[in-house]
Design an enzyme around this catalytic site. Sequence first.
Site, PDB file in Angstrom:
ATOM      1  N   LYS A  79      -3.452  12.705   8.301  1.00 53.30           N
ATOM      2  CA  LYS A  79      -2.771  11.429   8.560  1.00 53.30           C
ATOM      3  C   LYS A  79      -1.603  11.669   9.511  1.00 53.30           C
ATOM      4  O   LYS A  79      -0.873  12.658   9.367  1.00 53.30           O
ATOM      5  CB  LYS A  79      -2.258  10.852   7.239  1.00 53.30           C
ATOM      6  CG  LYS A  79      -1.602   9.484   7.361  1.00 53.30           C
ATOM      7  CD  LYS A  79      -1.172   8.964   5.986  1.00 53.30           C
ATOM      8  CE  LYS A  79      -0.525   7.593   6.049  1.00 53.30           C
ATOM      9  NZ  LYS A  79      -0.103   7.117   4.701  1.00 53.30           N
ATOM     10  N   SER A 154      -1.827   2.690   3.283  1.00 51.78           N
ATOM     11  CA  SER A 154      -1.623   2.933   4.692  1.00 51.78           C
ATOM     12  C   SER A 154      -2.465   4.077   5.247  1.00 51.78           C
ATOM     13  O   SER A 154      -2.585   4.224   6.451  1.00 51.78           O
ATOM     14  CB  SER A 154      -0.141   3.251   4.951  1.00 51.78           C
ATOM     15  OG  SER A 154       0.229   4.426   4.250  1.00 51.78           O
ATOM     16  N   SER A 178      -0.955   4.409  -1.161  1.00 44.47           N
ATOM     17  CA  SER A 178      -1.633   4.581   0.127  1.00 44.47           C
ATOM     18  C   SER A 178      -2.681   5.670   0.218  1.00 44.47           C
ATOM     19  O   SER A 178      -3.347   5.786   1.244  1.00 44.47           O
ATOM     20  CB  SER A 178      -0.605   4.816   1.226  1.00 44.47           C
ATOM     21  OG  SER A 178       0.001   3.605   1.552  1.00 44.47           O
TER      22      SER A 178
HETATM   23  N1  GLN Z   1       1.168  -0.692   0.414  1.00 46.83           N
HETATM   24  C1  GLN Z   1       2.415  -0.073   0.060  1.00 46.83           C
HETATM   25  C2  GLN Z   1       3.469  -0.404   1.069  1.00 46.83           C
HETATM   26  O1  GLN Z   1       3.164  -1.125   1.945  1.00 46.83           O
HETATM   27  C3  GLN Z   1       2.212   1.394  -0.097  1.00 46.83           C
HETATM   28  C4  GLN Z   1       2.391   2.182   1.133  1.00 46.83           C
HETATM   29  C5  GLN Z   1       2.254   3.648   0.888  1.00 46.83           C
HETATM   30  O2  GLN Z   1       1.881   4.100  -0.176  1.00 46.83           O
HETATM   31  N2  GLN Z   1       2.614   4.414   1.890  1.00 46.83           N
HETATM   32  O3  GLN Z   1       4.578   0.027   0.989  1.00 46.83           O
END
Ligand code: GLN
Length: 478
Positions: A79, A154, A178
């Site tokens: 990532k 994400s 994420s």
């Molecule tokens: N969807 C969550 C956010 O928007 C989680 C993001 C993540 O885990 N990096 O913050």
Amino acid sequence: MDLHLLTIDAARSAVAERKTTSMALVEAFYARIQKEDSQIGAYLTLSKERALEQADRMDRLAAEGKPLPPLGGVPVAIKDVMCTRGVRTTAGSQILGKFVPPFDCTAVARLEAAGAVILGKLNCDEFAMGSSNENSSFHPVRNPRDTSRVPGGSSGGSAAAVAADMAVVTLGSDTGGSIRQPASFCGVVGLMPTYGRVSRYGLIAFASSLDHIGPLAKTTKDAAIVLRTIAGRDPMDSTTAEVPVPDYVVELEKPVRGLKIGVAKEYFGEGLDGEVRKAIENAIQKLAKLECEVVPVSLPHTEYAVPTYYIVATAEASANLARFDGVRYGYRAKGTRTLSDMYRRTRDHGFGAEVKRRIMLGTYALSAGYYDAYYLKAQKVRTLLTGDFDEAFKKVDVIVTPTSPTAAFKLGEKVNDPLAMYLADIYTVTADLAGIPGISIPCGETREKLPIGLQILGKHFDEATILRVAHAFEKVAA
Ligand code: GLN
């Protein structure tokens, strides 16, 4: 070579036994990426030179008949929030659009030291903020199972690359879900380790008390192999714990009979899609058939988890993102006259809308007049949420829940409604707030053939048990 079937062990032994070469594997994956990724959008950067050098090293070891390391010759991808020496690292943001780090993230360095071949860097929501990958400032990622749908976020690129056979395993990061939510949407395995289990050194920070690095993989075993490789104390990250790392792969095969599986009613309430509920209930029955004991538990503060998360995460993000000022890294606005004008315009042009929204929310929550009402209150509720898990884990070994209230939604469906997007994190943010480990594994499909994920949560530093339950489930489900 059927890339679809390649797990870590299959790839490694094919190279070790000289049925193929690491070089040929890498080329097959690049050919696949070339062919498929224009529809998916998982990769932002390919690191061909670095990959070919490592593949050559592994092929020479194999040719000399020397044993290959645990991931010897295995193509992986990362990532784009993890720094890679000499390879562009953007965090999905224009503000780092040309940033080339001079060092490696510890997790990446450990994978490579274990023989893995790094194919490239994967698309994600900007600074890992999002649940659909539509916040990438380059382009969205599409779900390989249905390209009209999001892959989750994400770590959408990390999940899609595994689902579309464009890497054997990938690394993602999880701050509020994420790793697990995109794994669920794309039908792969995603593991978030305990906070402090895997070094965050070289991970571009979103919310430092919530950020975790972990694997996305085709199988639980592959996730176990990667965790074994990247876990453990790192002198470069003082929050990594001095806790021994078990051999997760050996632990996988221990029987699950007699384990207590907690089911919390708070995770089966309003907003849970009927088909998802059914799949999770079926999964629980399968675990019961393995002679696990199903025990009702309660996590009474769950309803406060999403607001608590969005205070803590945005507050920390507002502090972490202060460093992107046009001086230290990446993009700098041109033609500005004063220093403050340069700061302002750099951040205005460099950050996307969601990142700005979060910086503003977080700055507000931390500001003098509101700190006690928002940030301090959220920290107190965070302690209550952690206490819920501590109580429940006195009675059970793991807790199973849906990973996400729905299967993958359509691109564009929630992008203009941040609140609806935030609410989709309801089942995942709790584990990040409490610092406990969680895994999402495929457990069924909707009528439209969209994957459904089962989440298994465990005690602090007890990844071995959630992996073991996941592995046992995978075997009965197959
Ligand atoms: N969807 C969550 C956010 O928007 C989680 C993001 C993540 O885990 N990096 O913050």
